[in-house]
Design a protein around this motif. Structure first.
Motif, PDB file in Angstrom:
ATOM      1  N   PRO A 264     -25.027   9.746   1.622  1.00 52.34           N
ATOM      2  CA  PRO A 264     -23.184  10.550   0.712  1.00 52.34           C
ATOM      3  C   PRO A 264     -23.585   9.748  -0.368  1.00 52.34           C
ATOM      4  O   PRO A 264     -23.295   8.369  -1.546  1.00 52.34           O
ATOM      5  CB  PRO A 264     -22.247  10.124   2.499  1.00 52.34           C
ATOM      6  N   THR A 265     -22.508   9.653  -0.804  1.00 54.10           N
ATOM      7  CA  THR A 265     -20.994   9.309  -2.297  1.00 54.10           C
ATOM      8  C   THR A 265     -20.949   7.956  -1.418  1.00 54.10           C
ATOM      9  O   THR A 265     -19.789   7.162  -0.622  1.00 54.10           O
ATOM     10  CB  THR A 265     -19.779  10.282  -2.844  1.00 54.10           C
TER      11      THR A 265
ATOM     12  N   ALA B  31     -17.098   7.101   0.966  1.00 55.78           N
ATOM     13  CA  ALA B  31     -17.211   8.452  -0.146  1.00 55.78           C
ATOM     14  C   ALA B  31     -16.036   8.891   0.146  1.00 55.78           C
ATOM     15  O   ALA B  31     -14.372   9.391   0.623  1.00 55.78           O
ATOM     16  CB  ALA B  31     -17.962   9.646   0.599  1.00 55.78           C
TER      17      ALA B  31
ATOM     18  N   ASN C 198     -21.917  14.690   2.216  1.00 58.55           N
ATOM     19  CA  ASN C 198     -20.360  14.523   2.012  1.00 58.55           C
ATOM     20  C   ASN C 198     -19.883  15.138   3.546  1.00 58.55           C
ATOM     21  O   ASN C 198     -20.133  16.943   3.226  1.00 58.55           O
ATOM     22  CB  ASN C 198     -19.993  14.351   1.157  1.00 58.55           C
TER      23      ASN C 198
ATOM     24  N   THR D 216     -14.792  16.236   4.148  1.00 59.09           N
ATOM     25  CA  THR D 216     -14.230  16.617   3.445  1.00 59.09           C
ATOM     26  C   THR D 216     -12.875  17.131   3.909  1.00 59.09           C
ATOM     27  O   THR D 216     -12.584  16.860   2.738  1.00 59.09           O
ATOM     28  CB  THR D 216     -15.448  17.200   2.612  1.00 59.09           C
TER      29      THR D 216
END
Length: 664
Positions: free
Chosen positions: A154-155, A348, A321, A324
């Motif tokens: 993921p980010t 993230a 991700n 969110t």
């Protein structure tokens, strides 16, 4: 009667002491400027209570009391009996106001916190107690270790650190930035007795490296009054360390010993937030483990989902991700950076509250049989690897366009380089036409071009990851017919080191050249001939007895060699030879009857070698390639001539209906 009342008060007392909380509350605004301490003498002493852990078993944990020379001490006893023997001591009495802020015995019933679970995103683990006051509970060992150079994650927006990470250096933070990490949340305080001894140097070094700095407080409050007191202690630390009112201030509420359904954690967290607002800090967020939200311990909608930094660690890390709907997601606690000691919590950031978006680039790929993927950013992989799926189109954008823009151009199958540059989210390439992107160019415009270099590299069919290109240079291949399968992009501030890589970033197809010669009976060695020419004789009934092959031109500098194996009368198949070594025999009058030829290493990856032979009483046989036999075996037919051709992979080679090899 008095004995019973006092006993009940102590039994129902909170695990943590109230003394310093009350002192802060009574001092009002002055508390924000009070002297902060990390003196262990101010930390709690033990008495026992029982809390429920994840497996439902009971475990003895410690309750605590603080002793301070500047305030009246209200000691907690390990049992009601201790209170009864101290019946006449004034210090054991509790005011009615204090009684109202103290949790009842029913409220001390703790939630059975689960540290793992499953949801629509798969199995996950949750953070365990990160307290510096009571650090006994450890992280689950099943949380995967992840390196920052792992591409499918993921980010990676920001890390959070505490005293356990020590004095992270400026250079360490700069290394992290190369992997897209642009923010750090630093633990300042816990309860009203603990301050991170490394906070000052951590803040200083993070800012020197250009990191966005936020701060968090590990919370123990179980009432609005305690929440306000802890907020004041937190605010005083922030001011002491030079953090201004724009700093994101975080309520880290996760302590298992306060996780009770009877306590209104939402209301208390709002009180913490309100007090920080009153003290000048307008940007307050909340760090919460997923279980606290899913189980109803805290109402996320009331706090505002985008104000929540949620923690949930997937057991299998992918580039997806999740969560969110929240403002940020902490997805791992075991991230390491090459060249940096230790491991870090990584998150993230979905709102840019905790990290800087000035140097953030977003990009997406349209992949065959998949369509548009979700955006990647800052060194993440867009596309696929190991699936042989082509990228057909791309689009890129900057998260912050106030300083400039981004432009890009692709080289497309059967089209070549696009005639115009695309920009700021426009599509480059094609969709619905089944045409692959083979190369790309990317550049920045405006002030962004003056402040940053933009680096990018592609994962090309058969080459894999090529080296990094930058600032509008070509990346990928041309002339091979190879598809781009994935790519990465990252912004690097001017003057900072480029991402590491080796080899070429852009490769244009060029032919290799071979030479080969034949030793013919009665004639000896002939002159070398080039690719596409005939070595040996036809119509003279003179067999070839030996051969040599060599690569004479390798303009791309690819690894590998030409290798060959001859089948000789009476001897059978010989061992493989290469690079102009003699294959066959000389001086023994033994005819060569068949041959195999192949290219090894990267030469074999990018080129096919085709060949055919002319044999006695039959003439030219069909074409074969890449190590397959050509000629005859057990038919006593000599190989009289040979022709060889090189064709790039995916290229069209010679073909025929005749068999290439005959066997008796």
């Amino acid at each position: 009667m008095k004995k019973k009342i006092l006993g009940l008060l102590v039994i129902s007392a909170l695990l943590l002491p109230q003394t310093e909380v009350y002192a802060l509350e009574s001092s009002g605004e002055a508390a924000a400027n009070s002297t902060l301490t990390t003196d262990d003498s101010a930390l709690p002493t033990s008495s026992s209570t029982t809390s429920s852990l994840e497996n439902g078993e009971s475990s003895t944990t410690t309750t605590e009391t603080t002793t301070s020379s500047s305030t009246e001490t209200v000691p907690e006893s390990s049992s009601s009996q201790a209170v009864e023997t101290s019946e006449t001591t004034e210090s054991t009495t509790t005011s009615s106001e204090e009684t109202e802020t103290t949790a009842s015995s029913e409220e001390r019933q703790l939630a059975n916190l689960l540290y793992s679970g499953e949801d629509e995103n798969g199995s996950y683990s949750l953070p365990r107690n990160r307290s510096d006051i009571e650090p006994g509970i450890q992280y689950r060992s099943s949380i995967p270790y992840v390196s920052a150079d792992t591409l499918t994650t993921p980010t990676k927006s920001f890390i959070d650190i505490s005293s356990h990470n020590g004095a992270v250096s400026v250079n360490d933070f700069k290394i992290m930035k190369k992997y897209g990490v642009t923010g750090v949340s630093i633990k300042l305080t816990e309860f009203t007795t603990y301050t991170n001894e490394y906070a000052s140097i951590q803040i200083k070094n993070a800012k020197a490296a250009g990191m966005k700095v936020s701060a968090y407080h590990y919370s123990w409050f179980t009432s609005e009054k305690e929440a306000r007191a802890e907020a004041e202690y937190f605010a005083a630390a922030a001011r002491k360390f030079g953090l201004d009112s724009s700093t994101v201030m975080i309520n880290d509420i996760e302590e298992p010993q306060i996780a009770s359904y009877q306590i209104n954690h939402t209301k208390n967290s709002l009180a913490f937030q309100k007090r920080l607002n009153e003290l000048g800090f307008g940007n307050v967020r909340h760090y919460i483990g997923l279980y606290w939200l899913n189980s109803g311990l805290i109402n996320g909608s009331t706090l505002g989902q985008k104000n929540i930094w949620v923690a949930a660690y997937p057991y299998t890390v992918s580039k997806n991700n999740y969560y969110t709907a929240y403002g940020a997601w902490q997805w791992n606690s075991q991230l390491s950076f090459p060249g940096v000691s230790g491991s870090f919590d990584i998150s993230a950031d979905y709102t840019n509250a905790y990290s800087s978006n000035e140097g953030l680039v977003n990009y997406a790929s349209h992949v065959i049989n998949t369509g548009w993927q979700v955006d990647a950013n800052n060194n993440q992989v867009s596309g696929t690897t190991g699936q042989a799926k082509r990228v057909e189109a791309i689009k890129l954008s900057l998260a912050n366009t106030s300083q400039g823009g981004i432009q890009y151009q692709t080289h497309v199958q059967d089209i070549g380089w696009e005639s115009t540059w695309k920009s700021n989210g426009q599509i480059s390439g094609t969709t619905g036409k089944r045409k692959q992107v083979e190369a790309m160019k990317i550049r920045l415009t405006g002030n962004m071009a003056a402040k940053y270099d933009i680096y990018y590299r592609v994962h090309s069919e058969r080459f894999g990851w090529l080296n990094w290109a930058k600032n509008g240079a070509e990346a990928g291949t041309q002339g091979f017919g190879y598809e781009v399968e994935a790519y990465q992009v990252q912004l690097v501030p001017k003057g900072e080191a480029a991402p590491s890589g080796s080899g070429k970033s852009f490769v244009v197809y060029q032919d290799i050249a071979l030479q080969y010669q034949a030793h013919v009976r009665e004639k000896g060695w002939q002159e070398y001939v080039k690719t596409g020419m005939v070595a040996g004789t036809t119509g003279q009934a003179l067999p070839i007895e030996a051969m040599k092959f060599k690569v004479t031109s390798n303009p791309l500098g690819l690894s590998g060699a030409i290798e060959y194996q001859l089948h000789v009368a009476k001897d059978g198949w010989q061992t493989w030879k290469s690079n102009d070594a003699l294959g066959g025999t000389v001086g023994r009058a033994l005819q060569a009857e068949a041959i195999r030829i192949k290219l090894s290493g990267n030469l074999g990856t990018h080129y096919d070698i085709f060949y055919r032979v002319h044999i006695t009483d039959t003439g030219w046989l069909g074409w074969t390639k890449n190590g397959e036999p050509a000629g005859s075996e057990r038919l006593a037919k000599g190989m009289e001539a040979i022709e060889v051709k090189i064709v790039k992979k995916h290229g069209i080679g010679p073909s025929s209906l005749e068999p290439a090899f005959l066997k008796g």
